[in-house]
Design an enzyme around this catalytic site. Structure first.
Site, PDB file in Angstrom:
ATOM      1  N   LEU A   1      -3.612  58.635  18.498  1.00 14.18           N
ATOM      2  CA  LEU A   1      -3.153  60.075  18.863  1.00 14.18           C
ATOM      3  C   LEU A   1      -3.697  60.042  20.391  1.00 14.18           C
ATOM      4  O   LEU A   1      -3.497  61.330  20.873  1.00 14.18           O
ATOM      5  CB  LEU A   1      -3.949  60.827  17.907  1.00 14.18           C
ATOM      6  CG  LEU A   1      -3.599  60.740  16.390  1.00 14.18           C
ATOM      7  CD1 LEU A   1      -4.060  61.483  15.535  1.00 14.18           C
ATOM      8  CD2 LEU A   1      -2.244  60.519  16.376  1.00 14.18           C
ATOM      9  N   ARG A   2      -4.634  59.444  20.643  1.00  9.38           N
ATOM     10  CA  ARG A   2      -4.932  59.272  22.135  1.00  9.38           C
ATOM     11  C   ARG A   2      -6.041  60.339  22.635  1.00  9.38           C
ATOM     12  O   ARG A   2      -6.401  60.601  23.826  1.00  9.38           O
ATOM     13  CB  ARG A   2      -3.697  59.478  23.291  1.00  9.38           C
ATOM     14  CG  ARG A   2      -2.819  58.274  23.199  1.00  9.38           C
ATOM     15  CD  ARG A   2      -3.584  56.974  23.249  1.00  9.38           C
ATOM     16  NE  ARG A   2      -2.791  55.818  23.720  1.00  9.38           N
ATOM     17  CZ  ARG A   2      -2.928  54.458  23.830  1.00  9.38           C
ATOM     18  NH1 ARG A   2      -4.242  54.375  23.742  1.00  9.38           N
ATOM     19  NH2 ARG A   2      -2.274  53.515  24.348  1.00  9.38           N
TER      20      ARG A   2
ATOM     21  N   ASP B   1       1.275  50.951  13.638  1.00 11.05           N
ATOM     22  CA  ASP B   1       0.353  50.696  14.988  1.00 11.05           C
ATOM     23  C   ASP B   1       0.663  51.496  16.034  1.00 11.05           C
ATOM     24  O   ASP B   1       0.729  51.036  17.115  1.00 11.05           O
ATOM     25  CB  ASP B   1       0.292  49.284  15.310  1.00 11.05           C
ATOM     26  CG  ASP B   1      -0.877  48.894  15.839  1.00 11.05           C
ATOM     27  OD1 ASP B   1      -1.833  49.646  15.756  1.00 11.05           O
ATOM     28  OD2 ASP B   1      -0.890  47.599  16.535  1.00 11.05           O
TER      29      ASP B   1
END
Lengths: 420, 316
Positions: free
Chosen positions: A60-61, A302
């Site tokens: 999700l950064r 992924d």
């Protein structure tokens, strides 16, 4: 809130149910037949009603890489893809190695009221592969497993101790199998294609040697290990034997690796720069079969959003990864159809099986289970474009492809969080 | 799979990125055109106006003397304006991205970009982003390709041997890291050379190299037997004393070209080297300077070949 999903094809891989019928949701759970009037009726004629999808790896950064994506954009992507639960790897900046970070992430996700978030904690401090994190405490703050994500762990002494420690507290460990030294500098499968393109290779035995080490350490420590993103036919064979020997191991395969191979790199398409690398067609076929016969337990996206600058580079310099949350269903259906599987068997790989690995009660449509449901049209095809993706990451080798399988409703804890 | 990005919709050369995938006719046409330019370099007035008014940007992200200079001479003989950029010392070190650099140069009205880059595939990336009237010539990308070197090697072989259909050629040394080897292999197999050999230790052979259509030899003496052409590859000193090779001495003993080993090839065999040479590492001076050596003519031919490529791609 009571929901009545009417007249859909209800497919529940866990029970084997596959029949046209109704599904009732009440108070955030799957309910028995009508307990009074529903607040909302969803007409699902011609649609499939399935447990919400569970993705074991979605980046999700946040924190740290908000320029690539935000929790908000990626949670939107998740529910648009029918994903109601996702596990996020710890390779954020800073990495998820402190309870405070995990707390904050979970609170932020909860406030967004979209998919359920299951953080995977860092196995070692800063993912450096040197010192263990406070796994027990991280588990208390909500980490469901511990992992190095794609960060290498070369020191087998540390790996051994980490597995012993995790086993002490019965905590699962999720590991990529890749030998640090053999993979060093490599960007593509070491084979004919890498040779032709002049790309530094990562041999398949970088996976099997690491996997052999992991399996020996599982034998020695009794740790529960989930192997992430298997990539080679030889790796599949090792997993098969390990499972036959009764080791407590499971594994997953990425959606790209059952459809693509090194040949798809074409003329240096950096969208095919992935970790692990796409291997040969033979490896790809072995992975697809492993997923059919259960040697591989589940399929995961992924999901790795990368901005354009990160991909507009020569192949070896491009940032690895592909956006995937919104491709999980279409690519799972494509694999299932190519493998001649019944719909329930296909969906098991993204619902009941990952639920088993996560040890959660969702991923099934049994009465009393969490009301996480995805309603989709399996036949509706749509052309994948940058604009059609909710994810901030538009990086996918499938851009321009016509893919079947369109999510119509995503329901989490009995609330409709997405409809189209 | 995408269309070969170096050919336009009519199958004509739009960019030169790799020899791989170029049809035999295109290769032959380049060599024939180069032949016609070989005469120009002998004349008193050495220029022709084929690229008059066009700008050639030499974009070298890696150092080079020979290749850059011969491109420059070739462009000037075609009457083009040549701008040399030593990128290694300028914008890249200031953090500018490759595509930004190219976009800026494009704004200065470039017609041809001659690109050398350390990463395989970099010229493909540039070719995907340039304007339709701009052309990209790969002057060496990573380990992938060095097509003009491959073409000048083919030109040299054709000059001394005429016929590819009975040729046995051996490429010796560091094939793993060599873009020169890859380009020449594709060229030779496309032009119908029946036997292309690669010779070197296992550590310097890329995985599955046989799939390129070559025979692999680890014993140099066996590999050189009856060869018409021997191509020695440059072996960088940095490779020594690492996991690939123990020492220059041991390498030279087994894979260095000496007069004694060369005697195993055909009596009229030619010896080539893309330069720069490491005398005493891959080749003995008596061979490099000996009667079989065509190493200096290779450099001269390189100018004609690069003139041919540039004029075919962007000629008036």
């Amino acid at each position: 809130m009571k929901l009545h999903i009417r007249g859909g094809r209800v497919v529940d891989p866990a029970s084997g149910r596959d029949a046209v019928g109704d599904l009732y949701l009440a108070d955030g759970r799957i309910a028995e037949a009508p307990a009074g009037r529903a607040d909302r009726v969803i007409e699902a004629k011609g649609l499939v009603v399935a447990p919400g999808f569970i993705d074991l790896s979605a980046r999700l950064r946040e924190p740290g890489y908000e320029y690539k994506a935000t929790l908000e954009s990626e949670m939107d992507a998740a529910v648009a893809g029918g994903v109601t639960s996702l596990a996020c790897p710890p390779d954020t900046d800073p990495p998820l190695d402190e309870p405070g970070l995990v707390d904050m992430l979970r609170r932020r996700a909860k406030a967004l009221t979209r998919a359920r978030l299951y953080p995977v904690g860092a196995l070692t401090v800063k993912l450096k592969g040197e010192a263990l994190t406070e796994m027990a405490e991280l588990a208390e703050s909500g980490c469901v497993a511990f992992s190095q994500a794609n960060a290498p762990l070369g020191d087998t002494q540390v790996l051994w101790r980490a597995l012993q420690y995790a086993a002490t507290f019965r905590l699962p460990v999720w590991l990529r199998a890749e030998d640090l030294w053999l993979a060093k500098g490599g960007v593509a499968h070491d084979g004919e294609i890498a040779t032709r393109l002049g790309l530094p290779g990562i041999p398949a035995f970088a996976e099997t040697i690491a996997l052999g080490t992991i399996l020996e350490l599982v034998r020695a420590t009794g740790a529960r290990v989930h192997v992430c993103r298997l990539s080679s036919a030889a790796g599949v064979e090792l997993m098969r034997r390990a499972k036959q020997a009764g080791l407590p191991v499971t594994c997953d395969v990425g959606i790209h690796h059952v459809h693509l191979c090194d040949l798809d790199i074409g003329y240096f398409d950096s969208h095919c720069r992935l970790e692990p690398p796409l291997r040969s067609a033979r490896d790809r076929d072995a992975l697809a079969r492993a997923l059919v016969d259960g040697t591989a337990d589940c399929l995961c996206s992924d999901h790795t959003p990368v901005d354009e600058d990160g991909k507009n580079l020569p192949f070896a310099e491009a940032e690895p990864g592909a956006t995937g949350l919104e491709l999980l269903l279409p690519l799972a259906l494509k694999w299932g159809e190519a493998s001649g599987l019944a719909l329930a068997a296909t969906l098991a790989r993204i619902t009941s099986e990952p639920a088993r690995i996560l040890c959660v009660a969702s991923g099934r449509l049994a009465v009393g289970a969490p009301a996480d449901v995805t309603v989709f049209d399996p036949g509706a095809a749509q052309r994948l474009t940058a604009a059609s993706l909710k994810s901030q990451g538009k990086n996918t080798p499938f851009l321009g492809y016509e893919l079947a399988g369109r999510v119509r409703y995503t329901i989490v804890a009995g609330n409709v969080v997405y409809e189209a | 799979m995408q269309r070969n990005p170096q050919l336009n919709a009519n199958g004509e050369l739009q960019h030169l990125l790799s020899i791989e995938g170029l049809p035999r006719e295109v290769l032959t046409r380049i060599l024939d055109t180069a032949e016609s330019f070989a005469g120009v370099t002998e004349r008193e007035v050495k220029t022709v106006p084929l690229l008059r008014g066009k700008s050639v940007f030499n974009l070298f992200f890696e150092p080079s003397t020979r290749t850059r200079t011969t491109f420059e001479i070739a462009a000037k003989r075609l009457s083009a304006d040549v701008i040399n950029l030593n990128i290694a010392l300028s914008s890249q070190t200031k953090g500018e991205s490759l595509l930004d650099t190219v976009a800026n140069l494009s704004a200065m009205h470039a017609d041809i970009f001659v690109v050398r880059h350390g990463s395989s595939g970099a010229p493909y990336l540039i070719a995907r982003h340039v304007k339709p009237h701009e052309h990209v010539i790969n002057a060496g990308d990573g380990r992938h390709a060095h097509p003009t070197q491959g073409l000048l090697d083919l030109f040299t072989i054709r000059h001394y041997r005429k016929d590819f259909s009975r040729l046995t050629a051996a490429i010796v040394g560091d094939v793993l890291h060599s873009r020169v080897a890859r380009s020449l292999i594709h060229g030779l197999t496309t032009l119908g050379a029946p036997e292309v050999r690669v010779i070197g230790p296992q550590t310097l052979m890329p995985a599955g190299v046989e799939s390129l259509g070559v025979r692999v030899f680890h014993d140099m003496r066996a590999g050189l037997k009856d060869c018409d052409v021997v191509v020695m590859l440059r072996l960088q000193n940095e490779r020594m004393g690492g996991p690939l090779l123990p020492s220059a001495q041991e390498f030279f003993k087994h894979y260095g070209l000496t007069a004694e080993k060369l005697a195993l090839a055909r009596p009229d065999a030619i010896v080539m080297h893309p330069g720069p040479m490491n005398r005493g590492v891959e080749i003995d001076s008596t061979v490099a300077d000996g009667p079989h050596s065509v190493i200096l003519p290779q450099v001269t031919f390189g100018i004609a070949v690069r003139m041919a490529v540039m004029s075919m791609i962007a000629g008036n």
